[in-house]
Write a protein that holds these residues in place. Structure first.
Motif, PDB file in Angstrom:
ATOM      1  N   ARG A 330      -1.265   7.487  16.747  1.00 34.92           N
ATOM      2  CA  ARG A 330      -2.467   7.018  16.777  1.00 34.92           C
ATOM      3  C   ARG A 330      -3.483   8.321  16.382  1.00 34.92           C
ATOM      4  O   ARG A 330      -3.224   9.304  17.125  1.00 34.92           O
ATOM      5  CB  ARG A 330      -3.039   6.593  17.953  1.00 34.92           C
ATOM      6  CG  ARG A 330      -2.062   5.176  18.244  1.00 34.92           C
ATOM      7  CD  ARG A 330      -2.617   4.429  19.320  1.00 34.92           C
ATOM      8  NE  ARG A 330      -1.865   3.133  19.767  1.00 34.92           N
ATOM      9  CZ  ARG A 330      -2.138   2.191  20.365  1.00 34.92           C
ATOM     10  NH1 ARG A 330      -3.226   2.455  21.283  1.00 34.92           N
ATOM     11  NH2 ARG A 330      -1.262   1.151  20.692  1.00 34.92           N
ATOM     12  N   GLN A 332      -6.377  10.819  16.962  1.00 38.90           N
ATOM     13  CA  GLN A 332      -7.279  11.326  17.991  1.00 38.90           C
ATOM     14  C   GLN A 332      -8.448  11.627  17.777  1.00 38.90           C
ATOM     15  O   GLN A 332      -8.792  12.261  16.750  1.00 38.90           O
ATOM     16  CB  GLN A 332      -6.400  12.178  18.700  1.00 38.90           C
ATOM     17  CG  GLN A 332      -5.054  11.811  19.466  1.00 38.90           C
ATOM     18  CD  GLN A 332      -5.141  10.551  20.361  1.00 38.90           C
ATOM     19  OE1 GLN A 332      -5.903  10.554  21.371  1.00 38.90           O
ATOM     20  NE2 GLN A 332      -4.218   9.541  20.158  1.00 38.90           N
ATOM     21  N   ASP A 398      -1.714   4.101  30.379  1.00 40.07           N
ATOM     22  CA  ASP A 398      -2.593   3.602  29.392  1.00 40.07           C
ATOM     23  C   ASP A 398      -3.145   4.827  28.349  1.00 40.07           C
ATOM     24  O   ASP A 398      -2.938   4.691  27.324  1.00 40.07           O
ATOM     25  CB  ASP A 398      -3.905   2.809  29.777  1.00 40.07           C
ATOM     26  CG  ASP A 398      -3.568   1.449  30.466  1.00 40.07           C
ATOM     27  OD1 ASP A 398      -2.202   1.220  30.529  1.00 40.07           O
ATOM     28  OD2 ASP A 398      -4.184   0.682  30.921  1.00 40.07           O
ATOM     29  N   ALA A 399      -3.657   5.896  29.271  1.00 40.94           N
ATOM     30  CA  ALA A 399      -4.028   6.993  28.519  1.00 40.94           C
ATOM     31  C   ALA A 399      -3.000   7.713  27.892  1.00 40.94           C
ATOM     32  O   ALA A 399      -3.183   8.230  26.686  1.00 40.94           O
ATOM     33  CB  ALA A 399      -4.869   7.846  29.646  1.00 40.94           C
ATOM     34  N   ASP A 402      -2.223   5.607  24.639  1.00 40.93           N
ATOM     35  CA  ASP A 402      -2.966   5.954  23.696  1.00 40.93           C
ATOM     36  C   ASP A 402      -2.771   6.977  22.658  1.00 40.93           C
ATOM     37  O   ASP A 402      -3.281   7.228  21.749  1.00 40.93           O
ATOM     38  CB  ASP A 402      -4.608   5.814  24.384  1.00 40.93           C
ATOM     39  CG  ASP A 402      -4.945   4.242  24.767  1.00 40.93           C
ATOM     40  OD1 ASP A 402      -4.333   3.625  24.466  1.00 40.93           O
ATOM     41  OD2 ASP A 402      -6.009   4.417  25.755  1.00 40.93           O
ATOM     42  N   ARG A 403      -2.703   8.166  23.544  1.00 43.65           N
ATOM     43  CA  ARG A 403      -2.154   9.417  22.712  1.00 43.65           C
ATOM     44  C   ARG A 403      -0.719   9.628  22.302  1.00 43.65           C
ATOM     45  O   ARG A 403      -0.526  10.788  21.906  1.00 43.65           O
ATOM     46  CB  ARG A 403      -2.842  10.443  23.258  1.00 43.65           C
ATOM     47  CG  ARG A 403      -2.387  10.971  24.616  1.00 43.65           C
ATOM     48  CD  ARG A 403      -3.157  12.130  25.002  1.00 43.65           C
ATOM     49  NE  ARG A 403      -2.768  12.742  26.390  1.00 43.65           N
ATOM     50  CZ  ARG A 403      -3.159  12.305  27.486  1.00 43.65           C
ATOM     51  NH1 ARG A 403      -4.459  11.619  27.603  1.00 43.65           N
ATOM     52  NH2 ARG A 403      -2.859  12.582  28.659  1.00 43.65           N
ATOM     53  N   ASN A 404       0.095   8.505  22.692  1.00 42.07           N
ATOM     54  CA  ASN A 404       1.438   8.890  22.316  1.00 42.07           C
ATOM     55  C   ASN A 404       1.985  10.241  23.014  1.00 42.07           C
ATOM     56  O   ASN A 404       2.787  10.999  22.343  1.00 42.07           O
ATOM     57  CB  ASN A 404       1.861   8.998  20.555  1.00 42.07           C
ATOM     58  CG  ASN A 404       1.181   7.912  19.734  1.00 42.07           C
ATOM     59  OD1 ASN A 404       0.252   8.126  19.256  1.00 42.07           O
ATOM     60  ND2 ASN A 404       1.813   6.768  20.163  1.00 42.07           N
TER      61      ASN A 404
END
Length: 435
Positions: A330, A332, A398-399, A402-404
């Motif tokens: 994803r 960033q 979750d965080a 979100d940033r793999n």
């Protein structure tokens, strides 16, 4: 080993059994042809290349001529057994993004095919990782172009068949072209499968196998994922000038291909080891694909059903699966570093998030080559207290998703699985234990 009292050790044992089943030294002898009238040349590429070359040296008649060149990943040459004479040169290069060392090795491999005759035998040793290690850009492409395109493919979420379709058509050696260059010599390919379905034309982009995909397919994939190629190269693809050898090509007559190790064989071995320890084992599939985190959620749903409802399996049991999932990296915001991690780590993030601390469920996911993506770990662990321990350390799952950033999440918990290179590669290994 008691899985109830030592679940980590039990799962690690299953992983070790799966890897051991795929080691070249255990799988090569039965597939070696007799020495030919002429020369025997060994060529190869892949993360198991060094181990495959040693296996051939161990079983090839000592009085029969043997030489060649194989390229493998950096730090993937296994220790040489005492007394085993080296007859095949093994060099190292970069994976998963090719480098100049890989280019130089590939140029040497192609040059070695010159002057072969119908009395000669070319023994090709092919394993996963060969697509990056065996790099020879098509006309109009530079190494830098190939590196950029390869990175874009890796981050795109494309599956392995799609990636390797593109790689074949942008290469002068993949997609059957290596075998074509060996004509009129006989070619025997020994391969270790790291792809869903065990299609030899996809493993390492099939350098010795005819290719049923087309330039039009490659263009469609590039367009689908928004990956640019230089204009002249796009024109060559459009015209079909970069087409690969197709099934029925007479240059491939008499060639042989042998799968010496597969993901299914390794999963079967792990299942047998689990049953020997008194735990029922169920193999979902050796061909699982899809987004790693989503595959993790599916495994979590199945584990929760077993734990809470006793269906579709009774506990205690271990659920096994293999295949090659994908990670779509994803974008960033500016100033935010992209996360670290590979398919196995991202699977574990998705699994842990969906399990929500489900009691009595433990899991290990790791790549059978010992390297998850480009990191130094093979994968990660998940336990019932994974989320609670993480929250105590301020790690919000979750965080990290979100940033793999699976590597940082599991490193912070001390839950990375670190094995070092295993010298084989039959792709993803996942084991979910429900007690």
């Amino acid at each position: 080993m008691n899985p109830v009292t030592h679940p980590r050790e039990f799962l690690e044992h299953l992983y070790d059994v799966a890897v051991r089943r795929a080691l070249p030294l255990h799988n090569t002898a039965a597939f070696l042809p007799p020495p030919p009238k002429g020369r025997t040349l060994v060529l190869g590429a892949g993360k198991a290349g060094g181990a495959m070359a040693q296996a051939v040296e161990a079983f090839w008649p000592p009085d029969a001529a043997l030489d060649g060149l194989v390229v493998t990943r950096y730090q993937h040459i296994p220790p040489r057994p005492p007394g085993l004479k080296q007859r095949i040169e093994v060099v190292e290069a970069a994976h998963p993004v090719p480098d100049a060392a890989g280019l130089a090795a590939t140029e040497r491999i192609l040059a070695l095919t010159q002057g072969l005759t119908k009395d000669d035998l070319v023994l090709c040793l092919i394993s996963g990782g060969g697509s990056a290690l065996l790099t020879l850009p098509a006309a109009g492409l530079t190494l830098e172009d190939k590196q950029r395109i390869n990175k874009a493919l890796l981050h795109s979420g494309a599956n392995i068949a799609e990636m390797n379709c593109v790689r074949k058509h942008l290469s002068r050696i993949k997609g059957g072209r290596l075998a074509q260059a060996c004509f009129p010599a006989r070619v025997v390919t020994l391969t270790i499968s790291d792809v869903p379905g065990d299609d030899p034309s996809i493993i390492a982009s099939g350098p010795t196998v005819t290719d049923a995909t087309s330039c039009a397919d490659a263009l469609s994939i590039l367009k689908r994922y928004g990956i640019d190629v230089p204009g002249p190269v796009a024109d060559l693809l459009q015209s079909g000038a970069l087409e690969t050898p197709k099934p029925g090509d007479p240059a491939f007559a008499g060639h042989e291909i042998h799968l010496i190790a597969t993901p299914q064989q390794s999963l079967d071995a792990a299942a047998e080891a689990a049953r020997a320890a008194g735990v029922a084992a169920y193999i979902l599939s050796d061909e699982m694909e899809g987004e790693s985190r989503e595959v993790g959620k599916v495994h979590a749903a199945l584990a929760r059903a077993v734990a809470n409802k006793g269906q579709p399996f009774q506990r205690p049991c271990v659920i096994l699966s293999g295949g090659e999932t994908t990670v779509t990296v994803r974008p960033q915001p500016p100033g935010v570093a992209r996360g670290r991690g590979g398919r196995a780590g991202e699977f574990c993030l998705g699994l842990a998030q969906a399990l929500q601390g489900q009691p009595s469920v433990y899991a290990l996911a790791a790549d059978t080559d010992g390297i998850d993506g480009v990191e130094d770990n093979a994968g990660a662990w998940v336990e019932p207290n994974t989320l609670s321990r993480a929250l105590e350390k301020g790690l919000k799952i979750d965080a990290y998703l979100d940033r793999n950033d699976a590597y940082a999440y599991f490193a912070g918990l001390g839950d990375l699985v670190t094995t070092g290179p295993t010298f084989t590669n039959v792709n993803d290994f996942r084991a979910v234990l429900v007690l």
